[in-house]
Design an enzyme around this catalytic site. Structure first.
Site, PDB file in Angstrom:
ATOM      1  N   CYS A 103       0.854  -1.189   0.000  1.00 44.68           N
ATOM      2  CA  CYS A 103       0.000   0.000   0.000  1.00 44.68           C
ATOM      3  C   CYS A 103       0.888   1.237   0.000  1.00 44.68           C
ATOM      4  O   CYS A 103       2.069   1.162   0.327  1.00 44.68           O
ATOM      5  CB  CYS A 103      -0.914   0.048   1.222  1.00 44.68           C
ATOM      6  N   ARG A 151      -4.594   7.313   0.036  1.00 46.58           N
ATOM      7  CA  ARG A 151      -4.137   5.939   0.251  1.00 46.58           C
ATOM      8  C   ARG A 151      -4.495   5.058  -0.949  1.00 46.58           C
ATOM      9  O   ARG A 151      -5.623   5.099  -1.443  1.00 46.58           O
ATOM     10  CB  ARG A 151      -4.814   5.362   1.501  1.00 46.58           C
ATOM     11  N   ASN A 177       0.598  -2.901   5.504  1.00 49.15           N
ATOM     12  CA  ASN A 177       1.219  -4.202   5.700  1.00 49.15           C
ATOM     13  C   ASN A 177       2.709  -4.057   6.013  1.00 49.15           C
ATOM     14  O   ASN A 177       3.428  -3.301   5.347  1.00 49.15           O
ATOM     15  CB  ASN A 177       1.027  -5.045   4.432  1.00 49.15           C
TER      16      ASN A 177
END
Length: 312
Positions: A2, A16, A79
């Site tokens: 991400c 995002r 992550n």
């Protein structure tokens, strides 16, 4: 996988990309002030700031991926495999919060990054899953308001809080390594490069050659550098439309096309959705991989006890 960016221009526009190789089951969730926010070890927040963001709802509880509260404080979890190490227990003087509780706990209690940092300095992140069938995700987090941002990492060294002068976060390696890595790219320029070889008459062959060497692959360090370069050189107008559009353009520069990355599990990674949160107004803008038109949801309802749920 991400990428988060923080575009600060008379307000915060918190962007995002959700890069993932499966459907995480997220929806846009608005949490009003009186929603009973329970925790495993830190008690219950029966009254807190209203929150809006993307979350998976399990047993009536929102597991937020990214969100913003009514005061303009934003937070996202990304992550962080292999490096994230959660504690078994907290010391007596520290607040014990699980990874899935961290976003609503911080955004529920804090109005700005100063309050968030003070809270987190006295917080331990403990490894208790929401339930046995839902294992903990290895995460690190970025917290931001219009004054700046910082990163939270819980590794085998404990909880670390890092100032984020870039306003960007991706995935591995740990954040200090990202800051060290961008030093390699400090000579990149938005202007065409100058000929420093006096014996050869080189001519400019293309606009944009001042950024030769800017990474274009999809690895975490490369996305960090490219997002940082695009963000720090970003120019846009003063209207809300232009700021939101500019946030999405920067995210597009590091988005994943389906088929360009195959994960270790053999699945196709892709940017499932991109979002831009207008933190000052509590508006969540988004688009998905298959729906390129930008949609929006507002945090209009701040009082009450029931979650407001909207599918992507």
């Amino acid at each position: 996988m991400c990428t988060v960016i923080t575009l600060v221009k008379n307000g915060l526009f918190f962007g995002r990309n959700m890069d993932i190789d499966y459907d995480p089951g997220l929806k846009i969730i608005a949490m009003p002030r009186e929603f009973p926010l329970t925790t495993k070890r830190a008690g219950a927040l029966l009254k807190h700031y209203a929150i809006i963001g993307a979350a998976r709802v399990e047993d009536g509880y929102p597991l937020y991926a990214e969100a913003c509260n009514e005061k303009g404080l934003c937070m996202a979890g990304l992550n962080f495999p292999f490096n994230a190490k959660y504690a078994d227990r907290a010391e007596k003087e520290k607040i014990a919060v699980t990874p899935y509780e961290l976003i609503p706990y911080v955004l529920g209690k804090c109005a700005d990054i100063a309050e968030a940092r003070k809270l987190l300095e006295n917080t331990e992140i403990i490894g208790i899953p929401f339930k046995e069938s839902l294992p903990l995700a290895p995460l690190h987090w970025i917290v931001a308001d219009r004054s700046g941002s910082f990163v939270i990492e819980r590794t085998d060294k404990g909880v670390s809080l890092y100032d984020d002068p870039c306003g960007v976060l991706t995935n591995n390696p740990p954040f200090p390594s990202h800051l060290e890595n961008i030093e390699r790219y400090k000579a990149l320029s938005v202007e065409n490069s100058k000929n420093t070889c006096s014996r050869v008459d080189y001519s400019t062959f293309s606009e944009g050659e001042g950024a030769l060497g800017l990474p274009g692959d999809f690895s975490s360090p490369s996305r960090f550098v490219k997002a940082w370069f695009c963000l720090k050189n970003s120019v846009c107008g003063e209207s809300m439309t232009e700021k939101v559009a500019q946030t999405f353009r920067i995210l597009n520069a590091v988005a994943m096309t389906k088929g360009s990355v195959v994960t270790r599990s053999g699945n196709l990674d892709q940017t499932t959705y991109s979002c831009c949160i207008d933190a000052e107004r509590g508006i969540y803008y988004y688009k998905t991989y298959d729906m390129l038109n930008i949609q929006s949801v507002s945090i209009d309802k701040t009082d009450g006890t029931d979650l407001t749920v909207k599918p992507f």
